[in-house]
Design an enzyme around this catalytic site. Structure first.
Site, PDB file in Angstrom:
ATOM      1  CG  ASN A  38     -12.333 -19.657  22.390  1.00 28.39           C
ATOM      2  OD1 ASN A  38     -11.535 -20.149  21.587  1.00 28.39           O
ATOM      3  ND2 ASN A  38     -11.981 -19.271  23.606  1.00 28.39           N
ATOM      4  CG  ASP A  39     -11.955 -17.499  15.599  1.00 27.90           C
ATOM      5  OD1 ASP A  39     -11.721 -18.460  14.846  1.00 27.90           O
ATOM      6  OD2 ASP A  39     -11.799 -16.315  15.257  1.00 27.90           O
ATOM      7  CG  ASN A  40      -9.071 -17.960  22.073  1.00 26.23           C
ATOM      8  OD1 ASN A  40      -9.751 -17.094  21.540  1.00 26.23           O
ATOM      9  ND2 ASN A  40      -8.834 -17.978  23.368  1.00 26.23           N
ATOM     10  CE  LYS A 194      -0.391   1.189  -9.225  1.00 25.25           C
ATOM     11  NZ  LYS A 194       0.064  -0.120  -8.749  1.00 25.25           N
ATOM     12  NE  ARG A 196      -3.295   0.516  -5.460  1.00 24.41           N
ATOM     13  CZ  ARG A 196      -3.649  -0.611  -6.087  1.00 24.41           C
ATOM     14  NH1 ARG A 196      -4.914  -0.938  -6.203  1.00 24.41           N
ATOM     15  NH2 ARG A 196      -2.738  -1.417  -6.589  1.00 24.41           N
ATOM     16  CG  ASP A 220       4.003  -4.873  -9.600  1.00 21.34           C
ATOM     17  OD1 ASP A 220       4.542  -4.291  -8.643  1.00 21.34           O
ATOM     18  OD2 ASP A 220       2.865  -4.591 -10.016  1.00 21.34           O
TER      19      ASP A 220
HETATM   20  C1  R5P Z   1       1.731  -1.328  -5.808  1.00 20.84           C
HETATM   21  O1  R5P Z   1       2.227  -0.295  -5.480  1.00 20.84           O
HETATM   22  C2  R5P Z   1       2.474  -2.618  -5.978  1.00 20.84           C
HETATM   23  O2  R5P Z   1       3.731  -2.443  -6.535  1.00 20.84           O
HETATM   24  C3  R5P Z   1       1.663  -3.570  -6.832  1.00 20.84           C
HETATM   25  O3  R5P Z   1       1.624  -3.087  -8.134  1.00 20.84           O
HETATM   26  C4  R5P Z   1       0.284  -3.671  -6.282  1.00 20.84           C
HETATM   27  O4  R5P Z   1       0.349  -4.019  -4.937  1.00 20.84           O
HETATM   28  C5  R5P Z   1      -0.503  -4.699  -7.005  1.00 20.84           C
HETATM   29  O5  R5P Z   1      -1.824  -4.676  -6.529  1.00 20.84           O
HETATM   30  P1  R5P Z   1      -2.999  -5.059  -7.540  1.00 20.84           P
HETATM   31  O6  R5P Z   1      -2.605  -6.358  -8.184  1.00 20.84           O
HETATM   32  O7  R5P Z   1      -4.214  -5.204  -6.652  1.00 20.84           O
HETATM   33  O8  R5P Z   1      -3.147  -3.943  -8.517  1.00 20.84           O
END
Ligand code: R5P
Length: 310
Positions: A38-40, A194, A196, A220
Site C-alpha cells: 500500500n506504499d507505506n 541572475k 529565475r 554554487d
Molecule cells: C539558486 O539560488 C542556487 O544557488 C542554485 O544556483 C540553484 O539552486 C541551481 O539550480 P539549477 O541548477 O536548477 O539552476
C-alpha cells in the site's frame, strides 16, 4: 559522550554513510527499510540502540519525500528503542530553498521540516552548505552547519592554474560563499545578476567584474537542473573568459542537467558526494566523508566543531 557511537544510513546515500563509518573505524549499523504493497514505509533497526549516541545519515535527494519520511521514521524508531541521543546527519537538505514567504499562500517548507525533525525526536542536526544559512534558525535544537569550502578550495588549487583566475558568484545568494572562497584563494571576485524565469530556466541580467582572458571559477551551493550553471558559463565566455571551471557542494543533477553540462563549454564541474555521484565526461566528485566523520567524532566527544565550519 560516554556511550557507544552508532552510525546508521537511510536509503538516499549509503556510499557516503559507509565512507563516514569507515573513516571513523566503525561498521555501518544494520537497519531495514521496506515498502508495503500500500506504499507505506516500514523501518527497523536490526541491532540494539539502547543508550547509544546514534547518528543517522540521510540526504534529501529524489525521491525527496520518501527519504524525508524514512529519516523521520528512523529517528522515531531510534528514540523508541531508547537511544540516548539521536543526531540527524543531513548532508544535503534540499528544502532549504523554501526558506521564505516570497509569494502569497505558500509554505515555508524548510521551517516545516525543521519542526518535523524535532517532533520525530531529533536531538541535533549535522548538515552542510544550507542554501541560506538562516535556515539554521528554524531549529530549536543544536545545528552544526559544515562548509565544503576547504574541499572546493583544494580542488581548484590543485586542478587549475590560479595565476590568472577569478572566482565567480553565479547569483546573489552565492556572493558570500564566493567572496569567502576568493579570499581563501587570494583571487579577485566577479558576480552575476541572475533572474529565475522558471523552475528550470534562468536568465543572466548582468555580469560585474573583470573576467576577460581569465580562468573563471564558478562556485554554487547546488547544481540542480544546471540552468544557472550553463547560463553563467555562457555569459562568462561571451565576456571573454579563457576557460570556465565550476564547483558546487551538492551535485543533484536532475532533469536536463547532464545534457546541459555535456553541451556547455564548461571545462569541468565538480561536486561533493553529499548526493550520490553521477557519471559524465566533465563531472568530478570530491568527498566530504572525512569532514563529516571528524564532525561526528567531535560531537560524540563533546569537542568544538567550529574550526570545521569554515
Ligand atoms: C539558486 O539560488 C542556487 O544557488 C542554485 O544556483 C540553484 O539552486 C541551481 O539550480 P539549477 O541548477 O536548477 O539552476
Amino acid at each position: 559522550m560516554n556511550r557507544p557511537l552508532l552510525i546508521f544510513s537511510g536509503q538516499s546515500n549509503r556510499p557516503l554513510a559507509q565512507a563516514i563509518a569507515e573513516a571513523l573505524g566503525l561498521p555501518l549499523g544494520k537497519s531495514t527499510t521496506q515498502r508495503f504493497a500500500n506504499d507505506n514505509l516500514f523501518v527497523r533497526f536490526e541491532e540494539s540502540l539502547r543508550e547509544g549516541d546514534v547518528f543517522i545519515v540521510q540526504s534529501f535527494t529524489p525521491p525527496v519525500q520518501d527519504h524525508l519520511m524514512e529519516l523521520l521514521m528512523m529517528i522515531d524508531a531510534a528514540k523508541g528503542a531508547s537511544a540516548a541521543r539521536v543526531t540527524a546527519v543531513i548532508p544535503y537538505f534540499s528544502y532549504a530553498r523554501s526558506d521564505k514567504k516570497d509569494a502569497p499562500r505558500i509554505s515555508i517548507t524548510a521551517r516545516l521540516i525543521a519542526d518535523l525533525l524535532q517532533t520525530a525526536g531529533a536531538d541535533r542536526v549535522l548538515t552542510m552548505t544550507l542554501h541560506s544559512p538562516q535556515v539554521h534558525g528554524f531549529f530549536k535544537i543544536p545545528v552544526d552547519h559544515l562548509s565544503a569550502e576547504p574541499v572546493i578550495a583544494n580542488y581548484f588549487a590543485t586542478r587549475v592554474d590560479l595565476e590568472n583566475a577569478v572566482v565567480v558568484a553565479p547569483d546573489a545568494g552565492d556572493l558570500k560563499r564566493a567572496s569567502s572562497l576568493a579570499r581563501r584563494l587570494g583571487l579577485p571576485l566577479a558576480f552575476i545578476d541572475k533572474e529565475r524565469v522558471s523552475d528550470t530556466e534562468v536568465r543572466v541580467r548582468m555580469l560585474v567584474g573583470e573576467v576577460e582572458g581569465k580562468t573563471a571559477l564558478i562556485v554554487d551551493d547546488e547544481i540542480s537542473t544546471a540552468g544557472s550553471l550553463v547560463e553563467a558559463v555562457e555569459a562568462l565566455m561571451q565576456a571573454g573568459a579563457k576557460e570556465v571551471y565550476a564547483a558546487a557542494t551538492h551535485g543533484v543533477y536532475v532533469g536536463p542537467a547532464l545534457e546541459r553540462i555535456a553541451n556547455s563549454p564548461v571545462k569541468e564541474v565538480a561536486a561533493t558526494d553529499t548526493c550520490p555521484p553521477k557519471a559524465g565526461p566533465k563531472l568530478k566528485t570530491l568527498t566530504v566523508a572525512p569532514l563529516f566523520a571528524e564532525a561526528i567524532w567531535r560531537i560524540h566527544r563533546g569537542e568544538s566543531v567550529s574550526s570545521l565550519f569554515t
